[in-house]
Design a protein around this motif. Structure first.
Motif, PDB file in Angstrom:
ATOM      1  N   SER A 227     -48.845 100.519  32.340  1.00 47.44           N
ATOM      2  CA  SER A 227     -47.501 100.050  32.696  1.00 47.44           C
ATOM      3  C   SER A 227     -46.461 101.132  32.421  1.00 47.44           C
ATOM      4  O   SER A 227     -45.532 101.336  33.215  1.00 47.44           O
ATOM      5  N   TRP A 231     -43.897 103.083  34.921  1.00 45.86           N
ATOM      6  CA  TRP A 231     -42.458 103.187  34.641  1.00 45.86           C
ATOM      7  C   TRP A 231     -41.993 104.635  34.787  1.00 45.86           C
ATOM      8  O   TRP A 231     -40.930 104.904  35.362  1.00 45.86           O
ATOM      9  N   TRP A 236     -40.894 100.605  38.465  1.00 44.96           N
ATOM     10  CA  TRP A 236     -40.600  99.654  37.406  1.00 44.96           C
ATOM     11  C   TRP A 236     -41.063  98.239  37.732  1.00 44.96           C
ATOM     12  O   TRP A 236     -41.353  97.445  36.827  1.00 44.96           O
ATOM     13  N   TRP A 237     -41.136  97.898  39.035  1.00 44.39           N
ATOM     14  CA  TRP A 237     -41.524  96.539  39.417  1.00 44.39           C
ATOM     15  C   TRP A 237     -42.978  96.237  39.027  1.00 44.39           C
ATOM     16  O   TRP A 237     -43.307  95.103  38.692  1.00 44.39           O
ATOM     17  N   SER A 239     -44.495  97.640  36.372  1.00 44.33           N
ATOM     18  CA  SER A 239     -44.436  97.470  34.914  1.00 44.33           C
ATOM     19  C   SER A 239     -43.923  96.084  34.546  1.00 44.33           C
ATOM     20  O   SER A 239     -44.474  95.416  33.659  1.00 44.33           O
ATOM     21  N   ALA A 240     -42.863  95.647  35.234  1.00 45.31           N
ATOM     22  CA  ALA A 240     -42.277  94.333  34.940  1.00 45.31           C
ATOM     23  C   ALA A 240     -43.264  93.212  35.252  1.00 45.31           C
ATOM     24  O   ALA A 240     -43.410  92.257  34.467  1.00 45.31           O
ATOM     25  N   TYR A 241     -43.941  93.320  36.382  1.00 46.82           N
ATOM     26  CA  TYR A 241     -44.913  92.293  36.773  1.00 46.82           C
ATOM     27  C   TYR A 241     -46.050  92.198  35.753  1.00 46.82           C
ATOM     28  O   TYR A 241     -46.423  91.096  35.321  1.00 46.82           O
ATOM     29  N   LEU A 243     -46.032  93.130  32.658  1.00 46.03           N
ATOM     30  CA  LEU A 243     -45.518  92.641  31.382  1.00 46.03           C
ATOM     31  C   LEU A 243     -45.438  91.117  31.363  1.00 46.03           C
ATOM     32  O   LEU A 243     -45.859  90.472  30.395  1.00 46.03           O
ATOM     33  N   VAL A 244     -44.945  90.538  32.457  1.00 48.06           N
ATOM     34  CA  VAL A 244     -44.717  89.093  32.506  1.00 48.06           C
ATOM     35  C   VAL A 244     -46.011  88.313  32.746  1.00 48.06           C
ATOM     36  O   VAL A 244     -46.264  87.293  32.092  1.00 48.06           O
ATOM     37  N   SER A 248     -48.060  89.721  28.547  1.00 47.22           N
ATOM     38  CA  SER A 248     -47.536  88.624  27.715  1.00 47.22           C
ATOM     39  C   SER A 248     -48.561  87.507  27.505  1.00 47.22           C
ATOM     40  O   SER A 248     -48.772  87.062  26.367  1.00 47.22           O
ATOM     41  N   SER A 283     -51.599  92.341  41.249  1.00 49.41           N
ATOM     42  CA  SER A 283     -50.691  93.467  41.002  1.00 49.41           C
ATOM     43  C   SER A 283     -51.021  94.672  41.879  1.00 49.41           C
ATOM     44  O   SER A 283     -50.185  95.557  42.070  1.00 49.41           O
TER      45      SER A 283
END
Length: 289
Positions: A227, A231, A236-237, A239-241, A243-244, A248, A283
């Motif tokens: 991720s 970044w 970044w999208w 990495s954000a996906y 992460l969520v 998580s 992803s």
């Protein structure tokens, strides 16, 4: 036996949902990592590869259930179909026919795919017959075969995004290994009754918890590194996906491992692990943005 019930039992025996996930994973990987979003209306070699992979997986589920009847009668007696709905000989015939069909599709693709299919068929047979009874050996083999569903796509194209391709191969291996050991923990009583020396049976749930925690921790670190690399590439999208939807939930599972000793609690973790595998697969599509 009514046709509707017969189809329902057949789909249950070959794990139709899992087969659809396998086919979907290969399609997404091929579209995202191999042809990079370029539309191909028909690629006979890829279609043959995908069909062959699904046929081998279906045959693998059949032979695994064939050898697992004793264990399954303890773990999930209501789901045992062999010896009740289907005779043992009919299951063996279906197993042979599915594998023969897979080898034909493999030969149509290319010699390397045919050879890979042949090795996979043998590996799944010996896994079901004996290797699954040896601590970690069967788990590692299944995880490797799950990763192979992506590795075989490498045969199609030289211009692959190597970093992302390797990431998803390792993702499949680590998530598959974690889930396989978790399933062994879930099936511990039945495996013990059947004489299977799986890791949970041989070393107990305490050491199994530590092993699961270690694999999941490595998996999370691995995800964070990838991720972060996305970044740094200004994607970044992705990495954000991750992460969520992946990191998580995986982090949420870490403390739960030591609090989940009942079958119901372990089943919840198994389902969450499967969900993480699916969201991780999705992803791949973000690489096209």
């Amino acid at each position: 036996m009514k046709l509707k019930q017969l189809l329902r039992d057949i789909f249950s025996l070959i794990r139709i949902k899992n087969l659809l996930i396998i086919a979907f994973t290969q399609c997404v990987a091929y579209y995202s990592l191999i042809i990079h979003g370029h539309i191909e209306y028909y690629n006979s070699h890829f279609i043959s590869l995908m069909i062959g992979t699904v046929l081998i997986a279906a045959a693998g589920y059949l032979i695994n259930d064939y050898f697992d009847v004793e264990s399954d009668m303890v773990n999930r007696p209501e789901k045992v179909l062999i010896g009740k709905r289907f005779s043992q000989i009919s299951v063996l015939i279906a197993y042979v026919l599915l594998n023969l069909a897979a080898l034909i599709t493999g030969a149509f693709t290319n010699l390397l795919v045919w050879f890979t299919f042949s090795i996979t068929i043998l590996a799944l047979f010996f896994y079901s017959y004996s290797l699954k009874k040896i601590p970690l050996v069967g788990n590692l083999l299944v995880a490797a075969l799950m990763a192979m569903t992506l590795v075989v796509l490498w045969f199609f194209q030289a211009g692959v995004d190597k970093v992302s391709f390797i990431f998803f191969v390792l993702f499949a291996f680590l998530s598959g290994l974690f889930r396989e050991i978790l399933k062994d923990a879930e099936d511990m009583e039945g495996d013990k009754a059947a004489g299977y020396l799986t890791f949970p049976v041989r070393f107990g749930y305490g050491l199994t918890e530590f092993l699961l925690f270690s694999i999941l921790f490595i998996f999370i670190i691995f995800l964070i590194i990838y991720s972060w690399s996305m970044w740094l590439e200004h994607r970044w999208w992705i990495s954000a996906y991750l992460l969520v939807t992946v990191i998580s939930p995986a982090a949420y599972m870490l403390p739960k491992i030591f609090k989940s000793e009942s079958i119901t609690e372990i089943e919840k973790l198994t389902k969450l692990a499967k969900l993480i595998m699916i969201t991780g697969t999705l992803s791949m599509l973000l690489l096209l943005i």
